[in-house]
Enzyme design. Structure first.
Site, mmCIF file in Angstrom:
data_model
loop_
_atom_site.group_PDB
_atom_site.id
_atom_site.type_symbol
_atom_site.label_atom_id
_atom_site.label_comp_id
_atom_site.label_asym_id
_atom_site.label_seq_id
_atom_site.Cartn_x
_atom_site.Cartn_y
_atom_site.Cartn_z
ATOM 1 N N ASN A 181 -9.325 0.079 3.555
ATOM 2 C CA ASN A 181 -9.437 -0.471 2.201
ATOM 3 C C ASN A 181 -8.401 -1.562 1.924
ATOM 4 O OD1 ASN A 181 -7.214 1.234 2.017
ATOM 5 N ND2 ASN A 181 -7.728 1.977 -0.018
ATOM 6 N N ASP B 6 0.868 -1.170 0.000
ATOM 7 C CA ASP B 6 0.000 0.000 0.000
ATOM 8 C C ASP B 6 0.913 1.231 0.000
ATOM 9 O OD1 ASP B 6 -2.334 1.672 0.500
ATOM 10 O OD2 ASP B 6 -1.627 1.780 2.578
ATOM 11 N N ASP C 1 0.045 5.105 1.281
ATOM 12 C CA ASP C 1 -0.025 5.994 2.447
ATOM 13 C C ASP C 1 -0.011 5.198 3.746
ATOM 14 O OD1 ASP C 1 -0.452 8.685 1.125
ATOM 15 O OD2 ASP C 1 -2.105 7.544 0.247
ATOM 16 N N GLY D 85 -5.371 2.810 -3.498
ATOM 17 C CA GLY D 85 -6.618 3.415 -3.933
ATOM 18 C C GLY D 85 -6.368 4.567 -4.897
#
Length: 265
Positions: free
Chosen positions: A211, A9, A11, A44
């Site tokens: 997420n 991922d 952030d 995302g």
């Protein structure tokens, strides 16, 4: 050692609280690739918002837009845009409630109004530029994700109205990602590994946010950052240190993918 596929991922995982890549993370990824493992990003964000990060880390494979746009070594292998008729209905409903919505393609992102304090509040911590206004941006192009700015209470009406059409994934108090029903980082990763022929037990993922839940549950080895939400830690197979405490390097050592004498301790 068998070759693994490792997703990160962005952030709170690759990027620290100052939105920079820790030196230990750069060195860990360099060693990971040198050891023959595949490295990819799962985020995302749309591709154009992490182009510099990909160049900085030498990564050209990614699952972006929460699984709706998947690229391997610079080549598109899967895309899943929101149907145009659903976008039109979503836009009309958001406008009727005077709520901001941001539409994102693979190459740009635009907002349906000129300004809203909720957008500023959500974007500021991530140091992202607020998109320009173009209320018709969703017309005539592939939109893979929308960002809706509403409270949890306001979100309920969207869930009811678009129950079998869209999926809402909250990422802060007023920010919600909107993707096609059934979409997720996990779904994008599934398409990715099918393309390459990996087995789930050969896949590892690092994440910290809501997420990332399905992603961490789907892969063979899900790793939650030390700074992750408690719910994320509960579903992960492993928990590493915080992003600003060499969490990536520590986690990869835990998994036996890096030597214990890697440069940063």
């Amino acid at each position: 050692m068998d070759k693994k596929l490792v997703f990160f991922d962005i952030d709170g995982t690759l990027l620290d609280y100052d939105k920079k890549v820790p030196l230990s993370t750069k060195e860990a990824i360099h060693e990971l690739k040198a050891n023959g493992h595949e490295v990819a990003i799962a985020t995302g964000r749309p591709p154009f918002l992490f182009k510099e990060l990909r160049e900085e880390l030498g990564i050209d494979s990614y699952v972006s837009l929460n699984g709706q746009y998947v690229v391997y070594k610079g080549n598109l292998v899967y895309s899943n845009p929101i149907p145009p008729e659903v976008l039109h209905s979503l836009n009309e409903y958001a406008v009727s409630l005077d709520q901001p919505i941001i539409y994102t393609s693979e190459e740009n992102t635009k907002m349906n109004m000129t300004y809203h304090k909720r957008v500023e509040a959500s974007y500021a911590p991530h140091k992202l530029p607020i998109p320009e206004c173009d209320p018709d941006y969703y017309l005539g192009r592939h939109i893979y994700q929308a960002a809706l700015f509403c409270t949890k209470e306001e979100e309920t009406s969207y869930i009811v109205k678009f129950d079998d059409l869209l999926r809402l994934v909250r990422w802060d108090e007023v920010g919600v990602d909107v993707i096609p029903n059934g979409g997720s980082k996990a779904a994008g990763i599934e398409k990715f590994i099918q393309h390459l022929g990996y087995k789930r037990e050969e896949v590892i993922a690092f994440g910290d946010n809501l997420n990332d839940l399905e992603m961490l549950q789907f892969v063979g080895h899900g790793v939650a950052m030390g700074n992750a939400d408690s719910v994320v830690k509960e579903v992960a197979r492993y928990v590493t240190k915080d992003v600003d405490q060499d969490g990536i390097m520590h986690g990869l050592r835990q998994l036996g993918l890096l030597s214990v004498d890697s440069a940063v301790v």
